[in-house]
Design an enzyme around this catalytic site. Sequence first.
Site, PDB file in Angstrom:
ATOM      1  N   GLN A 106       0.955  -2.095  -9.669  1.00 56.61           N
ATOM      2  CA  GLN A 106       1.407  -0.717  -9.887  1.00 56.61           C
ATOM      3  C   GLN A 106       2.093  -0.598 -11.246  1.00 56.61           C
ATOM      4  OE1 GLN A 106       3.435  -0.773  -5.777  1.00 56.61           O
ATOM      5  NE2 GLN A 106       3.514   1.353  -6.405  1.00 56.61           N
ATOM      6  N   SER A 109       7.347   2.217 -12.496  1.00 56.06           N
ATOM      7  CA  SER A 109       8.709   2.288 -13.047  1.00 56.06           C
ATOM      8  C   SER A 109       8.716   2.031 -14.551  1.00 56.06           C
ATOM      9  CB  SER A 109       9.615   1.268 -12.362  1.00 56.06           C
ATOM     10  OG  SER A 109       9.803   1.585 -11.001  1.00 56.06           O
ATOM     11  N   SER A 141       5.008  -6.148 -10.266  1.00 53.06           N
ATOM     12  CA  SER A 141       4.649  -7.370  -9.547  1.00 53.06           C
ATOM     13  C   SER A 141       3.160  -7.655  -9.703  1.00 53.06           C
ATOM     14  CB  SER A 141       4.989  -7.231  -8.060  1.00 53.06           C
ATOM     15  OG  SER A 141       6.357  -7.008  -7.873  1.00 53.06           O
ATOM     16  N   GLU A 224       3.847   2.009   0.222  1.00 48.63           N
ATOM     17  CA  GLU A 224       4.563   0.812  -0.220  1.00 48.63           C
ATOM     18  C   GLU A 224       5.737   0.508   0.705  1.00 48.63           C
ATOM     19  OE1 GLU A 224       6.502  -0.882  -4.359  1.00 48.63           O
ATOM     20  OE2 GLU A 224       6.569   1.265  -3.982  1.00 48.63           O
ATOM     21  N   GLU A 357      19.693   3.314  -1.892  1.00 46.33           N
ATOM     22  CA  GLU A 357      20.335   4.629  -2.060  1.00 46.33           C
ATOM     23  C   GLU A 357      19.293   5.746  -2.014  1.00 46.33           C
ATOM     24  OE1 GLU A 357      22.926   1.462  -3.376  1.00 46.33           O
ATOM     25  OE2 GLU A 357      20.869   1.962  -3.931  1.00 46.33           O
TER      26      GLU A 357
END
Length: 387
Positions: A106, A109, A141, A224, A357
């Site tokens: 992926q 980010s 990853s 995911e 969070e």
Amino acid sequence: MRDRVDALMETRQAANWTDREFLAARFDAGLAWVHYPEGSGGLNLSPDLQPLVEQLLIEAGAPVAAVTRNYIGLGMAAPTLLRHATTKQRERWLKPLWTGEEVWCQLFSEPGAGSDLANVGASARRDGTDWVVNGQKVWTSLAHLSRWALLVARTDPQQPKHRGLTYFVCDMEAPGVDVRPLRQATGEAEFNEVFLTDVRVPDANRLDEVGQGWAVTQTTLMSERVAIGGAVAPREAGVIQPLVKAWRADRAVRERGSLDDLMRLWVDAEALRITSARLSEQVAAGGPGPEGSGVKLAYSRLAQEAGSMLLDLLGPEALRYDNWELRRPDPAETENRVPGFGYVRTRAYSIEGGTSEIMRTIISERVLKMPAEPGADRNTPWKDLPR
């Protein structure tokens, strides 16, 4: 189903297939994901039949898909392709994904857009039949092993951040893709940072419509979280297994611990197992929902608490680990690691796949229907946002 499985196994024995050849034949027989369309590894049947297929294949001694090496492909890319890819795209990508021939990662980010994924700045500019992509991705990853990547990029900076994104499949072997290792506390570098410099992505590799990237991204993210926390394991397997095994094997270990603490974690593991089974049925029936954030959050906490308790019980013996050198791991290659390694690795669980969070925010807003956090930037053009 039994007749189909029996026929497949009989042909396997007669043809003396390798494991990969068998997986390819299983895909062609529609027994990879029975609820997928015909030609895409399925039979357009009820997802309720999949557990039966798996059980029959296990009883017959069949090899399973290479989950350890292509877990992003199977757990995240495949559900995304099922919901958003064209028939031609599914025909190209699903079978080699299933057999493990092509590994996926992926490209989501970024250094400036981690928890706020909609704020990604990697750009994709249209150039004829291609898109030219520039930017940097991080925490990727398996990028060093992958052939294909799920990529979200900004195609319209004039739009608010959620509405200017488009979703692509990027060839990791294309010119301009630079994969660099990120060393973790364990010494391994399973994560990577990826630099994209004038990478050309054909428009034929776009999933869904231009500007609809955030909707596609949500499918991947929910899948995911289910893949991380919702894998259905047998009782006392998974993250609780090393702790329970050590407790039962050694009286000295039991004397150093609290049975109440162990049973609390055991009950949590069992609740997670049952919840994961229910969620897996829901996912197969209609796709992942926000409930996946709940199992991901529970899994992260359980893994960290079980790892911490095991470390306390074993004492110095748990810390015998002498290879902290930088190395690029392959998930298909397993090695014996001391509990101290696992304890350090579990620290990442509350970050990867969405921070704890963020998981709590999703649960409060989308599951419990509590008031949403104020979002002053929701209607501001992305180009005008402070960075």
